[in-house]
Design a protein around this motif. Structure first.
Motif, PDB file in Angstrom:
ATOM      1  N   MET A   1       0.809  -1.197   0.000  1.00 55.25           N
ATOM      2  CA  MET A   1       0.000   0.000   0.000  1.00 55.25           C
ATOM      3  C   MET A   1       0.854   1.264   0.000  1.00 55.25           C
ATOM      4  O   MET A   1       0.340   2.347   0.237  1.00 55.25           O
ATOM      5  N   GLY A   2       2.153   1.126  -0.315  1.00 62.03           N
ATOM      6  CA  GLY A   2       3.040   2.276  -0.339  1.00 62.03           C
ATOM      7  C   GLY A   2       2.634   3.327  -1.355  1.00 62.03           C
ATOM      8  O   GLY A   2       2.916   4.505  -1.187  1.00 62.03           O
ATOM      9  N   TYR A   3       1.965   2.893  -2.432  1.00 59.21           N
ATOM     10  CA  TYR A   3       1.547   3.844  -3.452  1.00 59.21           C
ATOM     11  C   TYR A   3       0.506   4.818  -2.920  1.00 59.21           C
ATOM     12  O   TYR A   3       0.367   5.922  -3.429  1.00 59.21           O
ATOM     13  N   LEU A   4      -0.232   4.452  -1.884  1.00 55.26           N
ATOM     14  CA  LEU A   4      -1.249   5.343  -1.321  1.00 55.26           C
ATOM     15  C   LEU A   4      -0.636   6.516  -0.564  1.00 55.26           C
ATOM     16  O   LEU A   4      -1.272   7.548  -0.387  1.00 55.26           O
ATOM     17  N   ARG A   5       0.602   6.360  -0.148  1.00 56.08           N
ATOM     18  CA  ARG A   5       1.293   7.421   0.580  1.00 56.08           C
ATOM     19  C   ARG A   5       1.370   8.701  -0.247  1.00 56.08           C
ATOM     20  O   ARG A   5       1.287   9.805   0.277  1.00 56.08           O
ATOM     21  N   GLY A   6       1.505   8.542  -1.559  1.00 60.26           N
ATOM     22  CA  GLY A   6       1.593   9.692  -2.445  1.00 60.26           C
ATOM     23  C   GLY A   6       0.331  10.536  -2.496  1.00 60.26           C
ATOM     24  O   GLY A   6       0.353  11.678  -2.957  1.00 60.26           O
ATOM     25  N   PHE A   7      -0.778   9.978  -2.009  1.00 59.88           N
ATOM     26  CA  PHE A   7      -2.040  10.715  -2.023  1.00 59.88           C
ATOM     27  C   PHE A   7      -2.274  11.513  -0.736  1.00 59.88           C
ATOM     28  O   PHE A   7      -3.253  12.244  -0.642  1.00 59.88           O
ATOM     29  N   ILE A   8      -1.398  11.372   0.237  1.00 59.05           N
ATOM     30  CA  ILE A   8      -1.576  12.066   1.520  1.00 59.05           C
ATOM     31  C   ILE A   8      -1.715  13.583   1.339  1.00 59.05           C
ATOM     32  O   ILE A   8      -2.624  14.185   1.931  1.00 59.05           O
ATOM     33  N   PRO A   9      -0.886  14.250   0.521  1.00 56.98           N
ATOM     34  CA  PRO A   9      -1.069  15.706   0.366  1.00 56.98           C
ATOM     35  C   PRO A   9      -2.446  16.076  -0.175  1.00 56.98           C
ATOM     36  O   PRO A   9      -3.014  17.104   0.219  1.00 56.98           O
ATOM     37  N   TRP A  10      -3.002  15.247  -1.049  1.00 60.98           N
ATOM     38  CA  TRP A  10      -4.319  15.525  -1.620  1.00 60.98           C
ATOM     39  C   TRP A  10      -5.401  15.384  -0.551  1.00 60.98           C
ATOM     40  O   TRP A  10      -6.351  16.172  -0.511  1.00 60.98           O
ATOM     41  N   ILE A  11      -5.244  14.383   0.285  1.00 61.30           N
ATOM     42  CA  ILE A  11      -6.211  14.164   1.369  1.00 61.30           C
ATOM     43  C   ILE A  11      -6.136  15.316   2.371  1.00 61.30           C
ATOM     44  O   ILE A  11      -7.160  15.863   2.785  1.00 61.30           O
ATOM     45  N   VAL A  12      -4.913  15.691   2.736  1.00 57.96           N
ATOM     46  CA  VAL A  12      -4.720  16.800   3.680  1.00 57.96           C
ATOM     47  C   VAL A  12      -5.313  18.083   3.103  1.00 57.96           C
ATOM     48  O   VAL A  12      -6.046  18.807   3.787  1.00 57.96           O
ATOM     49  N   ALA A  13      -5.019  18.361   1.838  1.00 60.31           N
ATOM     50  CA  ALA A  13      -5.523  19.588   1.201  1.00 60.31           C
ATOM     51  C   ALA A  13      -7.046  19.592   1.150  1.00 60.31           C
ATOM     52  O   ALA A  13      -7.679  20.615   1.440  1.00 60.31           O
ATOM     53  N   GLY A  14      -7.646  18.464   0.810  1.00 60.14           N
ATOM     54  CA  GLY A  14      -9.108  18.379   0.757  1.00 60.14           C
ATOM     55  C   GLY A  14      -9.733  18.584   2.113  1.00 60.14           C
ATOM     56  O   GLY A  14     -10.740  19.293   2.253  1.00 60.14           O
ATOM     57  N   ASP A  48      12.673   8.537  -9.112  1.00 60.08           N
ATOM     58  CA  ASP A  48      11.721   7.845  -9.989  1.00 60.08           C
ATOM     59  C   ASP A  48      10.552   7.258  -9.207  1.00 60.08           C
ATOM     60  O   ASP A  48       9.490   7.000  -9.773  1.00 60.08           O
ATOM     61  N   ALA A  49      10.729   7.075  -7.914  1.00 60.39           N
ATOM     62  CA  ALA A  49       9.639   6.573  -7.066  1.00 60.39           C
ATOM     63  C   ALA A  49       8.822   7.710  -6.459  1.00 60.39           C
ATOM     64  O   ALA A  49       7.864   7.462  -5.734  1.00 60.39           O
ATOM     65  N   LEU A  50       9.185   8.939  -6.775  1.00 54.42           N
ATOM     66  CA  LEU A  50       8.538  10.099  -6.161  1.00 54.42           C
ATOM     67  C   LEU A  50       7.889  11.024  -7.194  1.00 54.42           C
ATOM     68  O   LEU A  50       7.708  12.210  -6.947  1.00 54.42           O
ATOM     69  N   ILE A  51       7.549  10.483  -8.344  1.00 57.45           N
ATOM     70  CA  ILE A  51       6.942  11.294  -9.405  1.00 57.45           C
ATOM     71  C   ILE A  51       5.615  11.872  -8.941  1.00 57.45           C
ATOM     72  O   ILE A  51       5.334  13.054  -9.147  1.00 57.45           O
ATOM     73  N   LEU A  52       4.784  11.051  -8.319  1.00 61.18           N
ATOM     74  CA  LEU A  52       3.489  11.529  -7.835  1.00 61.18           C
ATOM     75  C   LEU A  52       3.678  12.635  -6.802  1.00 61.18           C
ATOM     76  O   LEU A  52       2.990  13.660  -6.841  1.00 61.18           O
ATOM     77  N   GLU A  53       4.627  12.461  -5.905  1.00 66.11           N
ATOM     78  CA  GLU A  53       4.885  13.460  -4.871  1.00 66.11           C
ATOM     79  C   GLU A  53       5.385  14.767  -5.481  1.00 66.11           C
ATOM     80  O   GLU A  53       4.927  15.848  -5.108  1.00 66.11           O
TER      81      GLU A  53
END
Length: 193
Positions: A1-14, A48-53
């Motif tokens: 579930m490491g890929y979900l970590r990249g969505f944390i800023p979106w969740i925080v912002a929302g 390369d693992a931080l593109i989403l971030e």
């Protein structure tokens, strides 16, 4: 579930946007994205693992600049659509340049000997496509729902379908692809006649 970590800023912002306003939402998304990126870099995670971030930080910097400069901008009422358009562009853009954003994430969880296998890249192309389709679906659904003045639950349902679908696919598809590959490589035994 490491890929979900990249969505944390979106969740925080929302979350912050819903309780304060879009300016603080953008700032909190930017700050949380930057903190996560710095934390990952300190742990040795490759870019390369931080593109989403990185894409998230760029988005929140841009939206934050507009929000601070023009707090009453019409953009304030459409950040949900723009955010999913940005995420979709990130997914489709990384596919277009043949560097799917999920590839670097998958490398963190996969032994190095598999990284250069065409099957490994193909699996990540499919996973990134699933996320791109999910983001596109949400963005388009929000545009249609807004134009039709649909009830709030329509947008919520679009979020659920557009995020849960790719998340489940990301969880299930690699194992199925690996099983197919192993079955194809298994020696064929002669059947007695």
């Amino acid at each position: 579930m490491g890929y979900l970590r990249g969505f944390i800023p979106w969740i925080v912002a929302g979350f912050v946007s819903g309780f304060v306003d879009w300016r603080w939402g953008a700032v909190s998304g930017f700050v949380s994205g930057l903190l996560l990126l710095l934390q990952d870099r300190r742990r040795g995670v490759g870019l390369d693992a931080l593109i989403l971030e990185a894409g998230s930080i760029a988005y929140f910097a841009l939206v934050g600049a507009v929000a601070v400069a023009r707090p009453h901008s019409p953009l304030a009422h459409h950040t949900d659509v723009f955010s999913f358009a940005w995420l979709a562009a990130t997914a489709w853009g990384t596919l277009a340049i043949r560097r799917p954003f999920t590839l670097g994430i998958a490398k963190r969880q996969t032994p190095r000997e598999f990284w250069d296998m065409p099957e490994f890249v193909r699996v990540n192309n499919h996973i990134t496509s699933a996320w791109g389709a999910g983001f596109t679906f949400i963005g388009a659904s929000l545009v249609v729902a807004g134009a039709a003045d649909a009830p709030t639950w329509v947008g919520i349902a679009a979020h659920v379908v557009g995020l849960v679908g790719p998340a489940v696919f990301t969880k299930v598809y690699p194992a199925r692809a690996q099983a197919r590959l192993q079955a194809a490589q298994a020696p064929v035994t002669a059947v007695p006649q």
